[in-house]
Structure formats: structure tokens, C-alpha cells
Design a protein around this motif. Structure first.
Motif, PDB file in Angstrom:
ATOM      1  N   LYS A  47      34.695  21.268  47.877  1.00 44.02           N
ATOM      2  CA  LYS A  47      35.555  21.954  48.849  1.00 44.02           C
ATOM      3  C   LYS A  47      36.904  22.150  48.190  1.00 44.02           C
ATOM      4  N   THR A  48      37.223  23.383  47.831  1.00 45.44           N
ATOM      5  CA  THR A  48      38.465  23.675  47.123  1.00 45.44           C
ATOM      6  C   THR A  48      39.612  23.805  48.122  1.00 45.44           C
ATOM      7  N   VAL A  49      40.722  23.153  47.795  1.00 45.38           N
ATOM      8  CA  VAL A  49      41.873  23.117  48.705  1.00 45.38           C
ATOM      9  C   VAL A  49      43.126  23.562  47.961  1.00 45.38           C
ATOM     10  N   ASP A  50      43.769  24.577  48.487  1.00 44.23           N
ATOM     11  CA  ASP A  50      45.016  25.126  47.938  1.00 44.23           C
ATOM     12  C   ASP A  50      46.167  24.576  48.767  1.00 44.23           C
ATOM     13  N   VAL A  51      46.985  23.726  48.160  1.00 43.10           N
ATOM     14  CA  VAL A  51      48.074  23.089  48.915  1.00 43.10           C
ATOM     15  C   VAL A  51      49.364  23.907  48.888  1.00 43.10           C
ATOM     16  N   HIS A  52      49.353  25.042  48.215  1.00 41.70           N
ATOM     17  CA  HIS A  52      50.569  25.848  48.067  1.00 41.70           C
ATOM     18  C   HIS A  52      50.245  27.297  48.421  1.00 41.70           C
ATOM     19  N   ALA A  53      50.292  27.601  49.710  1.00 36.91           N
ATOM     20  CA  ALA A  53      50.042  28.949  50.214  1.00 36.91           C
ATOM     21  C   ALA A  53      51.006  29.205  51.366  1.00 36.91           C
ATOM     22  N   HIS A  54      51.434  30.441  51.504  1.00 33.62           N
ATOM     23  CA  HIS A  54      52.518  30.748  52.429  1.00 33.62           C
ATOM     24  C   HIS A  54      52.120  31.722  53.532  1.00 33.62           C
ATOM     25  N   CYS A  55      52.929  31.754  54.550  1.00 32.30           N
ATOM     26  CA  CYS A  55      52.790  32.761  55.603  1.00 32.30           C
ATOM     27  C   CYS A  55      54.120  32.870  56.344  1.00 32.30           C
ATOM     28  N   LEU A  56      54.245  33.904  57.125  1.00 34.70           N
ATOM     29  CA  LEU A  56      55.393  34.104  58.019  1.00 34.70           C
ATOM     30  C   LEU A  56      54.868  34.601  59.353  1.00 34.70           C
ATOM     31  N   PHE A  57      55.662  34.419  60.393  1.00 39.85           N
ATOM     32  CA  PHE A  57      55.278  34.900  61.716  1.00 39.85           C
ATOM     33  C   PHE A  57      56.376  35.814  62.259  1.00 39.85           C
ATOM     34  N   HIS A  58      55.963  36.970  62.752  1.00 39.25           N
ATOM     35  CA  HIS A  58      56.925  37.906  63.333  1.00 39.25           C
ATOM     36  C   HIS A  58      57.723  37.240  64.457  1.00 39.25           C
ATOM     37  N   HIS A 254      54.916  24.039  41.959  1.00 38.97           N
ATOM     38  CA  HIS A 254      55.080  24.593  40.616  1.00 38.97           C
ATOM     39  C   HIS A 254      54.997  23.514  39.532  1.00 38.97           C
ATOM     40  N   GLY A 255      54.027  22.605  39.719  1.00 39.63           N
ATOM     41  CA  GLY A 255      53.829  21.569  38.716  1.00 39.63           C
ATOM     42  C   GLY A 255      54.980  20.587  38.601  1.00 39.63           C
ATOM     43  N   GLY A 256      55.816  20.510  39.642  1.00 33.11           N
ATOM     44  CA  GLY A 256      56.944  19.582  39.610  1.00 33.11           C
ATOM     45  C   GLY A 256      58.140  20.081  38.836  1.00 33.11           C
ATOM     46  N   LEU A 291      56.605   9.314  38.494  1.00 33.09           N
ATOM     47  CA  LEU A 291      55.796  10.532  38.549  1.00 33.09           C
ATOM     48  C   LEU A 291      54.351  10.215  38.901  1.00 33.09           C
ATOM     49  N   ASN A 292      53.891   9.018  38.580  1.00 29.53           N
ATOM     50  CA  ASN A 292      52.504   8.653  38.840  1.00 29.53           C
ATOM     51  C   ASN A 292      52.228   8.323  40.300  1.00 29.53           C
ATOM     52  N   GLN A 293      53.280   8.325  41.144  1.00 28.49           N
ATOM     53  CA  GLN A 293      53.074   8.137  42.581  1.00 28.49           C
ATOM     54  C   GLN A 293      53.378   9.407  43.365  1.00 28.49           C
ATOM     55  N   LEU A 294      53.793  10.448  42.663  1.00 24.00           N
ATOM     56  CA  LEU A 294      54.023  11.755  43.272  1.00 24.00           C
ATOM     57  C   LEU A 294      52.803  12.642  43.033  1.00 24.00           C
ATOM     58  N   TYR A 295      52.734  13.734  43.769  1.00 27.93           N
ATOM     59  CA  TYR A 295      51.653  14.701  43.602  1.00 27.93           C
ATOM     60  C   TYR A 295      52.258  16.042  43.200  1.00 27.93           C
ATOM     61  N   PHE A 296      51.436  16.858  42.540  1.00 29.20           N
ATOM     62  CA  PHE A 296      51.919  18.122  41.985  1.00 29.20           C
ATOM     63  C   PHE A 296      50.835  19.184  42.141  1.00 29.20           C
ATOM     64  N   ASP A 297      51.254  20.425  42.385  1.00 30.45           N
ATOM     65  CA  ASP A 297      50.246  21.478  42.319  1.00 30.45           C
ATOM     66  C   ASP A 297      50.014  21.846  40.851  1.00 30.45           C
ATOM     67  N   ALA A 298      48.905  22.506  40.611  1.00 33.95           N
ATOM     68  CA  ALA A 298      48.479  22.795  39.235  1.00 33.95           C
ATOM     69  C   ALA A 298      48.902  24.188  38.787  1.00 33.95           C
ATOM     70  N   MET A 299      49.945  24.733  39.417  1.00 33.31           N
ATOM     71  CA  MET A 299      50.346  26.109  39.128  1.00 33.31           C
ATOM     72  C   MET A 299      51.221  26.172  37.872  1.00 33.31           C
ATOM     73  N   ASP A 323      50.421  29.818  45.500  1.00 34.11           N
ATOM     74  CA  ASP A 323      51.543  30.600  46.026  1.00 34.11           C
ATOM     75  C   ASP A 323      51.058  31.824  46.801  1.00 34.11           C
ATOM     76  N   HIS A 324      49.784  31.879  47.123  1.00 33.17           N
ATOM     77  CA  HIS A 324      49.196  32.989  47.857  1.00 33.17           C
ATOM     78  C   HIS A 324      49.990  33.247  49.153  1.00 33.17           C
ATOM     79  N   PRO A 325      50.319  34.484  49.492  1.00 37.48           N
ATOM     80  CA  PRO A 325      49.804  35.727  48.942  1.00 37.48           C
ATOM     81  C   PRO A 325      50.604  36.297  47.770  1.00 37.48           C
ATOM     82  N   ILE A 326      51.636  35.606  47.317  1.00 32.60           N
ATOM     83  CA  ILE A 326      52.364  36.083  46.141  1.00 32.60           C
ATOM     84  C   ILE A 326      51.460  35.878  44.918  1.00 32.60           C
ATOM     85  N   PRO A 327      51.238  36.884  44.102  1.00 28.69           N
ATOM     86  CA  PRO A 327      50.199  36.809  43.060  1.00 28.69           C
ATOM     87  C   PRO A 327      50.629  36.099  41.780  1.00 28.69           C
TER      88      PRO A 327
END
Length: 364
Positions: A47-58, A254-256, A291-299, A323-327
Motif C-alpha cells: 500500500k503506497t502512501v504519499d505523505v506530501h500532497a497538497h490541496c486548497l478549498f475555495h 523535501h528530504g529534510g 535525525l534518526n528520530q525524525l522522518y523525511f519524505d523521499a523527494m 508534492d502532488h499536484p505540483i509536478p
């Protein structure tokens, strides 16, 4: 081990394919195969999980008025998709091989007065909770917080986690230049620790350097964002905040930033220049060890970048981030498979296992 070569051989046989839906033609031109879920590692469904994705609401942007709302919209590709159209977003996630996104909204309310900021946060969190409740297997979310008003942020965080089912909170890298090590924010971190809530640090450039960032290359983002995160993490470490709140769960975008690439320099700082360090702050570990107790995205874009990050902080601390939907990262699963220094177990962990454990998700 699942190397990129072996994985790509398997694509033809299994029909597995991932590619950003909106960038299909460009991906084909680059030789990247289109992809889709499910993702398998050594015959096991991940089960792939993306922890860095964005949205906005009108609904929340409208509270600012038309002119101010226009300033919030990011000057990037992908802007129309920031306002989620569920069917389109799910297609894009499937095309990238992403089962679940943990959504966040970059703070645009830290400089607003209390009542307006509270309204914005209320709408954001209600809309995020509504979206996640309607699509629980595909979306989780980080709450918004009025961090400029810490007492209100504490209550918002508790409501978000206990009543709305959100996974934690998205925060900037400072509050208009006030660093998170400031004691005024301690009640928020104490509440996050108590709740087991995850805090996702997403930078807002480094405004103090705006003049130097001018010119070609979008330096306010390419340098400013990683630098902002680096400063935030260093303050949390050196001011003893992580010692005060040792169970705090923090993901750095952004990888910290730049910290994992030069963390050992901080280990020497107070020896080289003790007059620039506070003798009353006695850290429990070497600065780099936090750093070994923090988490980082792989971007971090390249297999070598990911290999290095895993070597510095541990593969157990890494998760997918697009960073979805930013490519920025259009082939997140390929990126992990291409890093053939990772074992099958490490790949599976980065693709989704680490996030499942951190957020309490079912792994399949």
C-alpha cells in the motif's frame, strides 16, 4: 533484491505501470513507462502512501476576498488541480502508483488576525475531514493550525485528531520568522506528543533572504524552501526542543532540506566556537543523531540522493513524497525501485510500510 532492471522486466509481464497522468506524453518521450497500482515488492502487495500532497478549498480562500486569495495560489504548474476534483485526483494517483495521499494545505493564514485565521482553519479542517471520510482508503489529511495563536492551535489539534479523524497537522517551518523552539509553541508540541499526532513541516521559503533569491532559477523555492526546513530542524535540535518532547513525530518535507547532507558539521559547532553555544543547554545526544528520530519524505529526485538520505537517517525514517499536484516528483515509485542499494524490505518500508506504522494504517 528488486533492482530497477528486474522490476522493468517484470512490468511487461505483469502490466504494472506508473506515470503522472497529466504528463503521459512527456514521460513516453523520456522513455518512462506509464504505470498503475498495485505495486508489488517480492510478490507482496504494497500500500503506497504519499505523505506530501497538497490541496486548497475555495471555501477557505473565499474568506480572504478575491484579491488576497489570488496571492495565495502557487505560481506553479498543477494549479487547477489544487482544488480537488476527486475523480481526476484519483486517476492521477493511480497513474503514479499512489494508493493513499496524506493531504496538507500550506499555511497562508499565519499573518492574519485571530478571528479570520480561526475561520480559515475551521473551514480547512472541516473540508479535509469530509473529503477523507468519503474516501477513507485513498485520503488522510494533516490539519491546519493557527500557530500564531498557540492556545487556539492546541484546541484545533485536539479536535482535528479526536473528532475529525485527521492524522496530525501541517505546519510551516516558522511562524512569520518565529522559530518553533520558542517556548510559546511548547503547548502545541506537548499536545501533539500527547495525542501521538504527526507534524508535517513544509517550508515557506526563507523570507529574510528574499532580496538574494531574486533572479533566474526560482531560488526562493529551490534554495529557500530546503533552507527554511534546515533552519527549523536545527533550532528544534540545538534549543533542546526534541529533548523536551522526545516522542514528537515530525516529518520534514523535501528530504529534510540541506541538513541530512551536512549534519555532522553541527556535531563540531560548539567545540569549535563554545561562545556561540548556550552552556545551559545540554543535549542528550550528538546533534546529528536526532535525525534518526525524525522522518523525511523521499523527494530528492535521484537514486544517489535517496541512497545518501537513507544512509544518513535510516530507511526506516523515509516515506514517499510527491508534492502532488505540483509536478516535482512524477515517478515516485520508480524512484525507489531505481535505488538498487536498497533491500526489498527497505523499498517496501519507504513505499508505504513506514507511513502505515507512523499513521496507524492497514498496510494492504
Amino acid at each position: 533484491m528488486t533492482t530497477r532492471r528486474n522490476f522493468l522486466k517484470g512490468v511487461g509481464a505483469s502490466g504494472i505501470a506508473f506515470c503522472s497522468c497529466g504528463m503521459l506524453d512527456a514521460a513516453r518521450a523520456q522513455g518512462a513507462a506509464p504505470r498503475s497500482t498495485p505495486v508489488m515488492v517480492k510478490g507482496k502487495r504494497i500500500k503506497t502512501v504519499d505523505v506530501h500532497a497538497h490541496c486548497l478549498f475555495h471555501e477557505s480562500l473565499n474568506l480572504l476576498g478575491t484579491e488576497e486569495a489570488a496571492k495565495v495560489l502557487p505560481p506553479t504548474k498543477g494549479v487547477p488541480e489544487h482544488f480537488i476534483v476527486i475523480e481526476q485526483r484519483l486517476k492521477e494517483m493511480d497513474a503514479m502508483g499512489i494508493d493513499m495521499e496524506i493531504l496538507s494545505i500550506n499555511p497562508f493564514w499565519y499573518n492574519r488576525e485571530r478571528d479570520l485565521a480561526a475561520q480559515i482553519v475551521k473551514v480547512n479542517n472541516e473540508k479535509l475531514a469530509e473529503l477523507c471520510a468519503a474516501n477513507p482508503s485513498r485520503f488522510g489529511a494533516f490539519a491546519s493550525l493557527t500557530l500564531q495563536v498557540p492556545d487556539l492551535a492546541v484546541q484545533q489539534l485536539e479536535d482535528a485528531v479526536k473528532k475529525q479523524g485527521l492524522r496530525g497537522a501541517a505546519i510551516g517551518a516558522s511562524v512569520m520568522g518565529q522559530d518553533f523552539s520558542d517556548p510559546k509553541f511548547h503547548p502545541v508540541w506537548a499536545k501533539a506528543e500527547e495525542l501521538g499526532a504527526v507534524l508535517f513541516i513544509h517550508p515557506q521559503s526563507t523570507p529574510q533572504l528574499a532580496q538574494r533569491f531574486k533572479g533566474n532559477g526560482w531560488l526562493s523555492n529551490t534554495i529557500g524552501n530546503p533552507l527554511d526546513t534546515t533552519i527549523a530542524l536545527q533550532h528544534l535540535i540545538f534549543e533542546g526542543t526534541l529533548d523536551r518532547f522526545p516522542k514528537l513525530k515530525v516529518i520534514a518535507a523535501h528530504g529534510g532540506g540541506f541538513l541530512p547532507s551536512y549534519a555532522a558539521r553541527g556535531d563540531h559547532a560548539c567545540f569549535v566556537s563554545p561562545q556561540n553555544c548556550n552552556a545551559e543547554i545540554q543535549l542528550k545526544k550528538k546533534p546529528s543523531e536526532y535525525l534518526n528520530q525524525l522522518y523525511f519524505d523521499a523527494m530528492v529526485f535521484t537514486p544517489e540522493g535517496l541512497r545518501h538520505l537513507a544512509a544518513q537517517v535510516g530507511a526506516s525514517q523515509l516515506m514517499l513524497g510527491t508534492d502532488h499536484p505540483i509536478p516535482w516528483e512524477q515517478h515516485p515509485v520508480d524512484h525507489v525501485f531505481a535505488t538498487d542499494t536498497l533491500s526489498d524490505e527497505q523499498m517496501a518500508a519507504i513505499l508505504g510500510g513506514n507511513a502505515a506504522r507512523l499513521f496507524g494504517l492497514k498496510e494492504v
